[in-house]
Scaffold this motif. Structure first.
Motif, PDB file in Angstrom:
ATOM      1  N   SER A 180       0.820  -1.213   0.000  1.00 15.51           N
ATOM      2  CA  SER A 180       0.000   0.000   0.000  1.00 15.51           C
ATOM      3  C   SER A 180       0.850   1.257   0.000  1.00 15.51           C
ATOM      4  N   SER A 181       1.510   1.539   1.117  1.00 14.59           N
ATOM      5  CA  SER A 181       2.146   2.853   1.277  1.00 14.59           C
ATOM      6  C   SER A 181       3.360   3.061   0.377  1.00 14.59           C
ATOM      7  N   LEU A 182       4.248   2.068   0.276  1.00 13.24           N
ATOM      8  CA  LEU A 182       5.460   2.281  -0.511  1.00 13.24           C
ATOM      9  C   LEU A 182       5.148   2.446  -1.994  1.00 13.24           C
ATOM     10  N   VAL A 183       4.277   1.608  -2.520  1.00 14.55           N
ATOM     11  CA  VAL A 183       3.943   1.708  -3.944  1.00 14.55           C
ATOM     12  C   VAL A 183       3.315   3.065  -4.248  1.00 14.55           C
ATOM     13  N   GLU A 184       2.354   3.484  -3.451  1.00  9.81           N
ATOM     14  CA  GLU A 184       1.670   4.746  -3.703  1.00  9.81           C
ATOM     15  C   GLU A 184       2.592   5.944  -3.540  1.00  9.81           C
ATOM     16  N   GLU A 185       3.333   5.990  -2.427  1.00 10.32           N
ATOM     17  CA  GLU A 185       4.189   7.154  -2.182  1.00 10.32           C
ATOM     18  C   GLU A 185       5.357   7.206  -3.150  1.00 10.32           C
ATOM     19  N   PHE A 186       5.906   6.043  -3.530  1.00  9.25           N
ATOM     20  CA  PHE A 186       7.029   6.055  -4.468  1.00  9.25           C
ATOM     21  C   PHE A 186       6.602   6.571  -5.828  1.00  9.25           C
ATOM     22  N   LEU A 187       5.452   6.118  -6.326  1.00 11.69           N
ATOM     23  CA  LEU A 187       5.024   6.577  -7.647  1.00 11.69           C
ATOM     24  C   LEU A 187       4.708   8.072  -7.647  1.00 11.69           C
ATOM     25  N   LYS A 188       4.094   8.565  -6.578  1.00 16.41           N
ATOM     26  CA  LYS A 188       3.844  10.011  -6.481  1.00 16.41           C
ATOM     27  C   LYS A 188       5.179  10.762  -6.464  1.00 16.41           C
ATOM     28  N   TRP A 189       6.105  10.289  -5.648  1.00 15.55           N
ATOM     29  CA  TRP A 189       7.421  10.918  -5.526  1.00 15.55           C
ATOM     30  C   TRP A 189       8.165  10.878  -6.860  1.00 15.55           C
ATOM     31  N   PHE A 190       8.135   9.735  -7.519  1.00  9.04           N
ATOM     32  CA  PHE A 190       8.850   9.544  -8.794  1.00  9.04           C
ATOM     33  C   PHE A 190       8.358  10.528  -9.849  1.00  9.04           C
ATOM     34  N   VAL A 191       7.027  10.661  -9.965  1.00 13.52           N
ATOM     35  CA  VAL A 191       6.455  11.585 -10.950  1.00 13.52           C
ATOM     36  C   VAL A 191       6.830  13.028 -10.606  1.00 13.52           C
ATOM     37  N   LEU A 192       6.701  13.404  -9.333  1.00 15.45           N
ATOM     38  CA  LEU A 192       7.040  14.772  -8.930  1.00 15.45           C
ATOM     39  C   LEU A 192       8.510  15.082  -9.180  1.00 15.45           C
ATOM     40  N   TYR A 193       9.375  14.157  -8.819  1.00 18.33           N
ATOM     41  CA  TYR A 193      10.805  14.402  -8.980  1.00 18.33           C
ATOM     42  C   TYR A 193      11.178  14.596 -10.452  1.00 18.33           C
ATOM     43  N   ASN A 194      10.615  13.768 -11.312  1.00 20.64           N
ATOM     44  CA  ASN A 194      11.003  13.804 -12.724  1.00 20.64           C
ATOM     45  C   ASN A 194      10.308  14.914 -13.512  1.00 20.64           C
ATOM     46  N   ILE A 195       9.160  15.380 -13.040  1.00 21.52           N
ATOM     47  CA  ILE A 195       8.429  16.393 -13.799  1.00 21.52           C
ATOM     48  C   ILE A 195       8.545  17.791 -13.189  1.00 21.52           C
ATOM     49  N   MET A 196       8.539  17.876 -11.845  1.00 28.36           N
ATOM     50  CA  MET A 196       8.449  19.187 -11.206  1.00 28.36           C
ATOM     51  C   MET A 196       9.711  19.630 -10.472  1.00 28.36           C
ATOM     52  N   LEU A 202      16.013  14.924   0.061  1.00 30.02           N
ATOM     53  CA  LEU A 202      15.350  14.180  -1.003  1.00 30.02           C
ATOM     54  C   LEU A 202      14.950  12.794  -0.503  1.00 30.02           C
ATOM     55  N   ALA A 203      15.836  12.154   0.271  1.00 32.09           N
ATOM     56  CA  ALA A 203      15.497  10.855   0.862  1.00 32.09           C
ATOM     57  C   ALA A 203      14.353  10.999   1.860  1.00 32.09           C
ATOM     58  N   TYR A 204      14.401  12.048   2.674  1.00 30.93           N
ATOM     59  CA  TYR A 204      13.312  12.293   3.636  1.00 30.93           C
ATOM     60  C   TYR A 204      11.969  12.445   2.921  1.00 30.93           C
ATOM     61  N   SER A 205      11.993  13.070   1.739  1.00 28.23           N
ATOM     62  CA  SER A 205      10.740  13.348   1.030  1.00 28.23           C
ATOM     63  C   SER A 205      10.014  12.077   0.610  1.00 28.23           C
ATOM     64  N   LEU A 206      10.727  10.977   0.540  1.00 25.36           N
ATOM     65  CA  LEU A 206      10.083   9.694   0.251  1.00 25.36           C
ATOM     66  C   LEU A 206       9.881   8.874   1.516  1.00 25.36           C
ATOM     67  N   VAL A 207      10.910   8.795   2.350  1.00 29.48           N
ATOM     68  CA  VAL A 207      10.871   7.892   3.500  1.00 29.48           C
ATOM     69  C   VAL A 207       9.837   8.320   4.536  1.00 29.48           C
ATOM     70  N   ILE A 208       9.754   9.613   4.837  1.00 31.25           N
ATOM     71  CA  ILE A 208       8.854  10.067   5.912  1.00 31.25           C
ATOM     72  C   ILE A 208       7.374   9.881   5.550  1.00 31.25           C
ATOM     73  N   PRO A 209       6.909  10.319   4.372  1.00 30.11           N
ATOM     74  CA  PRO A 209       5.501  10.026   4.049  1.00 30.11           C
ATOM     75  C   PRO A 209       5.223   8.534   3.916  1.00 30.11           C
TER      76      PRO A 209
END
Length: 231
Positions: free
Chosen positions: A72-88, A167-174
Motif C-alpha cells: 500500500s504505502s510504498l507503492v503509492e508514495e514512491f510513484l507520487k514521488w517519482f512523478v514529482l521528482y522527474n516532472i516538477m 530528497l530521501a526524507y521526502s520519500l521515507v517520511i511520508p
C-alpha cells in the motif's frame, strides 16, 4: 439524485483541500494550470499503482506489515514521488520551498480523489461514509503530500549532502506515516478510532508547522515586505 450527491461528496474533499493549501502560499502562488496538471497526474498514476499492487498482493500479500508498508504505502508514495521528482523538481515554476507542498498535495489529492470516487461507485457508499472518508483517507493523503512536498522543497533549495538527505526524507517520511496509518486501519476492528484520531491530529499539527516553515523560507518574503512598505 442520491448517486449525484455521493459522487459530489467523493470529489469535494480533494478539491477543497487542494484549494486550502493552494491559498496557503503567501508570497508567489503557482499558476493554476500547473497545479491542475499535477492534480490530473495524480489521476493517471492510479492505474500503475493498481497494477503493481495487484502483482505484489499475488506474490507477497497476506502479512499485515507487508500489506501496509510495502504493497500500500510504498507503492503509492514512491510513484507520487517519482512523478514529482522527474516532472516538477527541476521545473522553473518550482521557485520557492512552499511550491513543493503545493505540487505534492496536488498529486496526492488527485490520486485520493480517484480512489474516493471508485470507492463511492463500487461500494454504493452512503453520504455518512463519504464524510468519514473525507476526514481520514483523503485528509491523510493531503498530509502525506505536505510531508513529501516540504522535504522536496528543502532538497530543491539545498546543496550537496543536505539536498540528498532531504530528497530521501521526502520519500521515507511520508512512506513511514502512510504505513502506520494503513497498519492501524487494517489490524484493528474495534478500537481503531482511539489510535487513528490522535494520529491524524498529530499529522495535521506537524503538517501545518511545515506549511509555516516552508512559507518563511520563501525568497519572495522580503520582496513582498518591501513592496508593502513602498506602497
Amino acid at each position: 439524485m442520491l448517486w449525484f450527491s455521493v459522487i459530489a461528496s467523493a470529489l469535494a474533499p480533494g478539491l477543497a483541500l487542494l484549494t486550502y493549501f493552494y491559498l496557503k502560499d503567501r508570497y508567489e502562488q503557482e499558476p493554476l494550470k500547473m497545479v491542475a496538471k499535477v492534480f490530473l497526474l495524480g489521476f493517471l498514476i492510479v492505474v500503475p499503482v493498481m497494477i503493481i499492487q495487484r502483482g505484489f498482493t499475488d506474490g507477497f500479500g497476506g502479512n499485515l506489515y507487508v500489506n501496509s508498508f510495502i504493497i500500500s504505502s510504498l507503492v503509492e508514495e514512491f510513484l507520487k514521488w517519482f512523478v514529482l521528482y522527474n516532472i516538477m523538481f527541476h521545473h522553473s515554476e518550482f521557485d520557492e520551498p512552499y511550491d513543493g507542498i503545493v505540487y505534492a498535495v496536488a498529486i496526492s489529492l488527485g490520486f485520493a480523489t480517484v480512489e474516493n470516487v471508485m470507492y463511492a461507485w463500487y461500494s454504493h457508499a452512503s453520504i455518512g461514509t463519504m464524510f468519514l472518508r473525507a476526514l481520514l483517507p483523503v485528509s491523510g493523503h493531503a498530509m502525506f503530500g505536505v510531508m513529501m512536498g516540504y522535504y522536496l522543497g528543502r532538497a530543491r533549495f539545498s546543496k550537496g549532502a543536505a539536498s540528498k538527505r532531504y530528497l530521501a526524507y521526502s520519500l521515507v517520511i511520508p512512506w513511514f506515516w502512510h504505513g502506520v496509518y494503513d497498519l492501524i486501519l487494517s489490524s484493528m476492528t474495534q478500537y481503531w478510532l482511539w489510535f487513528i484520531i490522535p494520529l491524524m491530529a498529530f499529522l495535521w499539527y506537524g503538517g501545518m508547522g511545515k506549511v509555516t516553515r516552508a512559507n518563511n523560507r520563501s525568497p519572495f518574503r522580503f520582496l513582498k515586505r518591501e513592496e508593502e512598505i513602498n506602497t
